[in-house]
Design a protein around this motif. Sequence first.
Motif, PDB file in Angstrom:
ATOM      1  N   GLU A 136      18.299 -23.802  -9.931  1.00 53.08           N
ATOM      2  CA  GLU A 136      17.807 -25.144 -10.250  1.00 53.08           C
ATOM      3  C   GLU A 136      18.912 -26.178 -10.079  1.00 53.08           C
ATOM      4  OE1 GLU A 136      15.530 -28.185 -10.670  1.00 53.08           O
ATOM      5  OE2 GLU A 136      14.706 -26.164 -10.601  1.00 53.08           O
ATOM      6  N   ASP A 137      20.116 -25.836 -10.528  1.00 53.43           N
ATOM      7  CA  ASP A 137      21.253 -26.743 -10.347  1.00 53.43           C
ATOM      8  C   ASP A 137      21.516 -26.986  -8.874  1.00 53.43           C
ATOM      9  OD1 ASP A 137      21.501 -26.722 -13.084  1.00 53.43           O
ATOM     10  OD2 ASP A 137      23.235 -25.399 -13.119  1.00 53.43           O
ATOM     11  N   MET A 138      21.395 -25.944  -8.057  1.00 55.30           N
ATOM     12  CA  MET A 138      21.651 -26.085  -6.622  1.00 55.30           C
ATOM     13  C   MET A 138      20.580 -26.949  -5.969  1.00 55.30           C
ATOM     14  SD  MET A 138      24.495 -24.830  -5.905  1.00 55.30           S
ATOM     15  CE  MET A 138      24.450 -24.806  -4.126  1.00 55.30           C
ATOM     16  N   ARG A 139      19.316 -26.798  -6.394  1.00 54.83           N
ATOM     17  CA  ARG A 139      18.271 -27.646  -5.817  1.00 54.83           C
ATOM     18  C   ARG A 139      18.565 -29.107  -6.134  1.00 54.83           C
ATOM     19  NH1 ARG A 139      15.029 -23.151  -7.049  1.00 54.83           N
ATOM     20  NH2 ARG A 139      14.502 -23.924  -9.106  1.00 54.83           N
ATOM     21  N   THR A 140      18.982 -29.364  -7.361  1.00 57.93           N
ATOM     22  CA  THR A 140      19.325 -30.728  -7.747  1.00 57.93           C
ATOM     23  C   THR A 140      20.501 -31.232  -6.917  1.00 57.93           C
ATOM     24  OG1 THR A 140      18.536 -30.313  -9.987  1.00 57.93           O
ATOM     25  CG2 THR A 140      20.019 -32.176  -9.693  1.00 57.93           C
ATOM     26  N   ARG A 151      20.601 -34.270  -4.247  1.00 61.13           N
ATOM     27  CA  ARG A 151      21.555 -35.374  -4.378  1.00 61.13           C
ATOM     28  C   ARG A 151      22.306 -35.575  -3.072  1.00 61.13           C
ATOM     29  NH1 ARG A 151      26.541 -36.357  -4.650  1.00 61.13           N
ATOM     30  NH2 ARG A 151      27.223 -34.208  -4.735  1.00 61.13           N
ATOM     31  N   ARG A 152      22.795 -34.463  -2.491  1.00 61.15           N
ATOM     32  CA  ARG A 152      23.543 -34.571  -1.229  1.00 61.15           C
ATOM     33  C   ARG A 152      22.653 -35.075  -0.101  1.00 61.15           C
ATOM     34  NH1 ARG A 152      27.362 -29.174  -1.143  1.00 61.15           N
ATOM     35  NH2 ARG A 152      28.651 -29.769  -2.906  1.00 61.15           N
ATOM     36  N   ALA A 153      21.421 -34.574  -0.038  1.00 63.29           N
ATOM     37  CA  ALA A 153      20.493 -35.007   1.005  1.00 63.29           C
ATOM     38  C   ALA A 153      20.212 -36.502   0.867  1.00 63.29           C
ATOM     39  CB  ALA A 153      19.201 -34.207   0.932  1.00 63.29           C
ATOM     40  N   GLU A 204      23.226 -38.419   2.047  1.00 64.48           N
ATOM     41  CA  GLU A 204      23.318 -38.426   3.514  1.00 64.48           C
ATOM     42  C   GLU A 204      22.277 -39.365   4.125  1.00 64.48           C
ATOM     43  OE1 GLU A 204      25.615 -37.116   5.598  1.00 64.48           O
ATOM     44  OE2 GLU A 204      26.647 -36.688   3.723  1.00 64.48           O
ATOM     45  N   MET A 205      21.052 -39.323   3.594  1.00 64.05           N
ATOM     46  CA  MET A 205      20.011 -40.208   4.109  1.00 64.05           C
ATOM     47  C   MET A 205      20.386 -41.665   3.874  1.00 64.05           C
ATOM     48  SD  MET A 205      16.340 -38.347   3.408  1.00 64.05           S
ATOM     49  CE  MET A 205      16.584 -38.115   1.659  1.00 64.05           C
ATOM     50  N   SER A 206      20.968 -41.941   2.721  1.00 63.20           N
ATOM     51  CA  SER A 206      21.393 -43.301   2.408  1.00 63.20           C
ATOM     52  C   SER A 206      22.473 -43.776   3.375  1.00 63.20           C
ATOM     53  CB  SER A 206      21.898 -43.363   0.968  1.00 63.20           C
ATOM     54  OG  SER A 206      22.350 -44.649   0.665  1.00 63.20           O
TER      55      SER A 206
END
Length: 113
Positions: free
Chosen positions: A70-74, A78-80, A83-85
């Motif tokens: 769950e922490d990794m999905r979060t 966040r990273r995705a 990157e999109m931003s």
Amino acid sequence: MTSPLKEQVGGGHYAAMKIQPVEFITANKIPFIEGCVIKYVCRHRAKNGKQDIEKAIHFLNLLLELEYPEDMRTEHRRRANEEMSKEATKWVEKFCRAYPVYQSFPYGGGDAQ
């Protein structure tokens, strides 16, 4: 027969240690992934340097993903989003350079009017 702890196939980076990683890992019943981290960190100066540290980090990332999904999905979200931003900002800046009339908008990089 000589003890396998006194021999090493393919080098001497473990046999030269006062306590070999396998002894420590086994005595403490350390799971596989954590054991790999210990092994790579212990040998990096005597064997593969930076690559062994990168391998240890890889195994730590595996541990995070497998033990704390769950922490990794979060974190992945966040990273995705980050990157999109960044990509969106690049495209807005590129657009505003191509069409100077839009430079007065807040994200255009020009002076807001």
